[in-house]
Design a protein around this motif. Structure first.
Motif, short mmCIF file in Angstrom:
data_model
loop_
_atom_site.label_atom_id
_atom_site.label_comp_id
_atom_site.label_asym_id
_atom_site.label_seq_id
_atom_site.Cartn_x
_atom_site.Cartn_y
_atom_site.Cartn_z
N VAL A 63 -3.36 17.65 -45.17
CA VAL A 63 -4.03 16.54 -44.50
C VAL A 63 -5.24 17.04 -43.73
O VAL A 63 -6.27 16.37 -43.64
CB VAL A 63 -3.06 15.79 -43.58
N VAL A 110 1.89 19.44 -44.95
CA VAL A 110 1.20 18.32 -44.33
C VAL A 110 0.05 18.80 -43.44
O VAL A 110 -1.07 18.26 -43.50
CB VAL A 110 2.19 17.46 -43.51
N TRP A 123 -3.81 14.58 -53.36
CA TRP A 123 -2.58 14.89 -52.64
C TRP A 123 -1.60 15.66 -53.52
O TRP A 123 -0.85 16.50 -53.03
CB TRP A 123 -1.93 13.63 -52.08
N ASP A 171 6.21 12.69 -47.30
CA ASP A 171 6.09 13.94 -46.56
C ASP A 171 5.77 13.72 -45.09
O ASP A 171 5.88 14.65 -44.29
CB ASP A 171 5.01 14.82 -47.19
N LEU A 172 5.35 12.51 -44.73
CA LEU A 172 4.88 12.26 -43.36
C LEU A 172 5.97 11.77 -42.43
O LEU A 172 5.85 11.90 -41.21
CB LEU A 172 3.73 11.23 -43.38
N ARG A 188 -0.43 18.86 -51.59
CA ARG A 188 0.88 18.71 -50.95
C ARG A 188 1.64 20.03 -50.88
O ARG A 188 2.45 20.23 -49.96
CB ARG A 188 1.71 17.66 -51.69
N SER A 213 0.14 8.21 -50.64
CA SER A 213 0.73 9.21 -51.53
C SER A 213 1.58 10.21 -50.76
O SER A 213 2.54 10.76 -51.30
CB SER A 213 -0.38 9.94 -52.30
N ALA A 214 1.20 10.46 -49.51
CA ALA A 214 1.90 11.46 -48.70
C ALA A 214 3.01 10.85 -47.85
O ALA A 214 3.58 11.54 -47.01
CB ALA A 214 0.90 12.17 -47.79
#
Length: 488
Positions: A187, A183, A175, A59-60, A179, A55-56
């Motif tokens: 996370v 991050v 997430w 953003d990663l 979010r 899902s991230a």
């Protein structure tokens, strides 16, 4: 708890043949609830990090980095774990050490993802968490085999599968909420989730010997079979004793007083493992592999191209409230998929009967038909251009059926394998009863662990097929004048 289980709980007979007091049935219900809750949490927490990372993905990694690299790093290490542990390691499973190790690896992986902005370090962290998740799934499925009678083991598998299905919805929701924190913080907070596993294992999960007095029957269509290479043990079934030997808590010193040290350690040879795996390939592995190959090819290669004009509010008031831009289609398909996967993986824990063994390949066949239909609709267009409402509705149903097939394949394959018991060699007169018990336990653990790589290998193959599939379908749409996929 299934209907059969409930019936058994209300008619538990004591040693004298009389019905035991109702409080004993209530106690058994309480134990089953704790067992189901424990395995549900195991499945949920073990898989939720996998979903959070997917899902991230946006953003990663930087915008120029293909998002498929996240999917690859999120599944390849899990594949290695599922192949390496059951096939190459010998001897008893040390559940406490393994679960604590998985917890620490998951935490470490997420901390690396949160603490470093370097792409390579984040991919390393994702790989560590993936390895832990794959080993954890393997371990919990093997743990289910130490619970007896078989219906108790099936109960644990059903709830574990339900937890893995819920992870898709919970991970995506978590997430979505985290979010906005970024991050590093988002996370980092999710890195605390793996600690739920050891807490559940030590504080909630009932010990296997607590179920030794259960008299719960199998589903009537479950047949306990044994390959010809193995014969049944003598009349005193060791399974009732095997559960009491929790790998981390038993005391080998107590056995050493009764058995020679050389006979306390037994393990399956490579030849033994091959004999055990061979009957499983067509019956269990192939259906699971095919389902996941088709399923993830649809999700990663076809679903991104299933886009239509934004529905008009006057003609489609409900759809227009959900879909406000062409970028909303793919998240919608994923939500529908995750919801139906959860429901179908929960089918046994909801009390529905398992699929008959002869129908284990049916989900894969239906999944192949769904893949062909959706690929045809995406590339050639089955519905007229002015019937997007009908097209969206049919695709919605097809994605729902896709999730149902995937979930049913997973829970039924592992449930059936949990119930399908085999026994160890007895032709060696020098083998003690303790060795026979340990060997039979390792056989049960190995068999259910040996097919775990089938789903991961299917996902890996799908990740390879998905990229050219998506590109080819989008080009086919553009050639016939539908350019929406090119604007995403």
């Amino acid at each position: 708890m299934t209907t059969d289980d409930s019936a058994d709980l209300s008619n538990v007979e004591g040693p004298s043949g009389q019905v035991e007091p109702r409080k004993d049935a209530i106690e058994q219900s309480r134990l089953l609830f704790k067992l189901g809750l424990s395995f549900f949490l195991f499945g949920l927490i073990n898989n939720v990090l996998y979903v959070i990372i997917l899902s991230a993905a946006l953003d990663l990694v930087p915008p120029s980095t293909p998002k498929g690299i996240i999917a690859f790093c999120n599944i390849a290490p899990a594949f290695v774990a599922k192949v390496g542990w059951p096939y190459f390691l010998k001897g008893r499973i040390r559940y406490v050490k393994r679960l604590v190790g998985c917890c620490l690896l998951s935490v470490l992986g997420m901390i690396v993802v949160a603490g470093f902005e370097s792409l390579y370090m984040r991919l390393l962290g994702i790989g560590i968490a993936s390895f832990s998740s794959g080993l954890g799934e393997l371990t919990f499925l093997q743990l289910s085999t130490v619970y007896h009678p078989p219906s108790v083991g099936g109960h644990s598998v059903g709830y574990f599968a339900s937890g893995t299905g819920a992870a898709g919805l919970v991970g995506a929701f978590l997430w979505w909420e985290l979010r906005n924190l970024g991050v590093k913080t988002g996370v980092g907070i999710s890195a605390m989730l793996p600690f739920v596993i050891p807490v559940t294992f030590f504080c909630v999960l009932p010990k296997p010997d607590m179920f030794s007095s259960f008299s719960m029957a199998l589903h009537p269509d479950i047949i306990v079979s044994s390959p010809s290479e193995y014969t049944a043990l003598p009349s005193n079934d060791p399974s009732s004793n095997t559960e009491q030997e929790d790998d981390e808590e038993e005391t080998p010193e107590s056995q050493a007083s009764q058995l020679p040290p050389s006979k306390l350690h037994v393990s399956l040879s490579p030849a033994d493992k091959w004999r055990l795996v061979r009957p499983l390939m067509l019956k269990y592995m192939l259906p699971l592999f095919c389902v996941y190959t088709f399923e993830y090819t649809i999700n990663q290669g076809i679903a991104p191209t299933l886009v239509y004009p934004v529905p008009n509010s006057s003609e489609h008031p409900i759809l227009s409230s959900i879909i406000k831009s062409v970028r909303d289609y793919y998240p919608l398909w994923q939500l529908v998929y995750q919801a139906t996967v959860f429901l179908s993986r929960s089918s046994i824990s909801f009390g529905l009967p398992p699929l008959p063994a002869r129908l284990l390949s049916l989900p894969a066949i239906v999944q192949a038909v769904i893949l062909l239909f959706l690929a045809t609709e995406s590339g050639l267009g089955i519905f007229p251009d002015n019937a997007e409402g009908l097209a969206i509705g049919v695709v919605f149903l097809m994605i729902s059926f896709e999730g149902v097939c995937g979930g049913l394949a997973y829970v039924n394959v592992f449930y059936r394998l949990n119930q399908d018991r085999v026994s160890s060699h007895t032709d060696d007169p020098s083998r003690s009863l303790h060795e026979q018990q340990q060997l039979e336990r390792q056989i049960r653990e190995f068999r259910i662990g040996s097919i775990g790589f089938a789903d991961s290998s299917g996902i890996l193959l799908a990740s390879i097929l998905a990229v050219p599939t998506e590109v080819a379908l989008c080009r086919a749409q553009i050639r016939r004048g539908k350019t929406l996929c090119g604007s995403l």
